[in-house]
Scaffold this active site. Sequence first.
Site, PDB file in Angstrom:
ATOM      1  N   GLN A   1      -4.849   4.987  18.179  1.00 10.54           N
ATOM      2  CA  GLN A   1      -5.747   4.710  17.063  1.00 10.54           C
ATOM      3  C   GLN A   1      -6.720   3.611  17.445  1.00 10.54           C
ATOM      4  OE1 GLN A   1      -3.237   6.117  13.169  1.00 10.54           O
ATOM      5  NE2 GLN A   1      -3.420   3.948  13.477  1.00 10.54           N
TER       6      GLN A   1
ATOM      7  N   ASN B   1       0.807  -1.224   0.000  1.00  9.48           N
ATOM      8  CA  ASN B   1       0.000   0.000   0.000  1.00  9.48           C
ATOM      9  C   ASN B   1       0.839   1.272   0.000  1.00  9.48           C
ATOM     10  OD1 ASN B   1       0.864  -0.338   2.636  1.00  9.48           O
ATOM     11  ND2 ASN B   1      -1.184  -0.530   3.509  1.00  9.48           N
TER      12      ASN B   1
ATOM     13  N   HIS C   1      -7.263   6.764   9.629  1.00  9.85           N
ATOM     14  CA  HIS C   1      -6.098   6.115   9.027  1.00  9.85           C
ATOM     15  C   HIS C   1      -6.554   5.251   7.850  1.00  9.85           C
ATOM     16  CE1 HIS C   1      -1.975   4.039   9.936  1.00  9.85           C
ATOM     17  NE2 HIS C   1      -2.080   4.448   8.683  1.00  9.85           N
TER      18      HIS C   1
ATOM     19  N   ARG D   1       3.688   8.499  11.183  1.00 10.81           N
ATOM     20  CA  ARG D   1       3.258   8.134  12.525  1.00 10.81           C
ATOM     21  C   ARG D   1       2.987   9.409  13.311  1.00 10.81           C
ATOM     22  NH1 ARG D   1       2.170   4.208  10.407  1.00 10.81           N
ATOM     23  NH2 ARG D   1       2.851   2.050  10.809  1.00 10.81           N
TER      24      ARG D   1
END
Length: 394
Positions: free
Chosen positions: A314, A147, A333, A285
């Site tokens: 998260q 990805n 995210h 991050r």
Amino acid sequence: MAKVLLVLYPDPLTGYPPAYARDSIPVLHGYPDGQTLPTPSSIDFTPGHLIGCVSGELGLRTFLEAAGHQLVVTSDKEGPDSVFDRELPDADVVISQPFWPAYLTADRIAKAPRLKLAITAGIGSDHVDLDAAIQRGITVAEETYSNSISVAEHTVMQILALVRNFVASHRWVEQGGWNIADCAQRAYDLEGMDVGIIAAGRIGLAVLRRLAPFSVNLHYTKTHRLDRAVERELNLTYHPDTASLARNVDVVSIHAPLHPQTYRLFDAAMLASMRRGAYIVNTARAEIVDRDAIVAALTDGHLAGYAGDVWYPQPPPTDHPWRSMPHNAMTPHVSGTTLSAQARYGAGTREILEAWLSGKPIRQEYLIVDGGHLAGVGATSYTVDGTTSPGSGH
């Protein structure tokens, strides 16, 4: 028989399966550096379908149960009473995504005596305590490059959203307005701006290549400098460190891994050194920046905008200040979990499982920890104490 514990994000609020906007996704034939796409024996899902949520199951149930293995799928991952914690003690394999990470801490690993394999469905294994995994001989793997381009595209989108003031302009339309002056007062052209990339690894370099046609001045910093031919091709200005880059650009895009040297790297002092009206996009991050310093810099006007899709923790609490700070273009995210990316990391997860379950070697490009030591991409992306090393950007 192996027990596979799979942690995925919840299904759509509208139910599963969704109605898809497109009938198919493009067929790719390789990654930009020549690495081959995942090569499982077969897949039990349709590329372009939503497999990254609980009901999608990464398309693994038929494959695993046909071979006599057990699959447990959940989105409940927080706290000692969570499904994840209850099922972990007798799990052989844990699979999780960076977008909805099941944090494999040292304490959790200690409570999982049967755990032998931890797979990240996607890229980025910093939710796994690598020291504990090494000590226990647990293999850690991820689908390198699956990805990366997805994240690079998301980054370019968010840079443009900030500079062109897209979010506020769209909001006026939703509210029934036609407030052109209100939209234009914070909108600029990206053309001619200085844009800097922190860590030009696979994602950072892909962002540089996608920004080059915008006629911007491209800057970058990286532990291991790019080949001079690439610098000439893209007309790049190299900076020896982040501080030098940050004070000389209008847009900073962060792609560094999280490690002690990058933890809260963008603190109040670093932000104050940047040009007034600069923008930051962070798809790396969240803890590379100081949460409250970002809010303060946006509030007092020193930063013109902040965007990204990484948070800590998260998912973030509903009162997280980044949800309501001014001039933000934050998303959940999601940059690396497009339906296109899911087809790749779903196939890659199955490829890893097929190899491991049959006792065959896992592809080197996927390995982070193997045989009690860092291996594969992990050997160049992580340090021996389990934190990521500078400039990997894998």
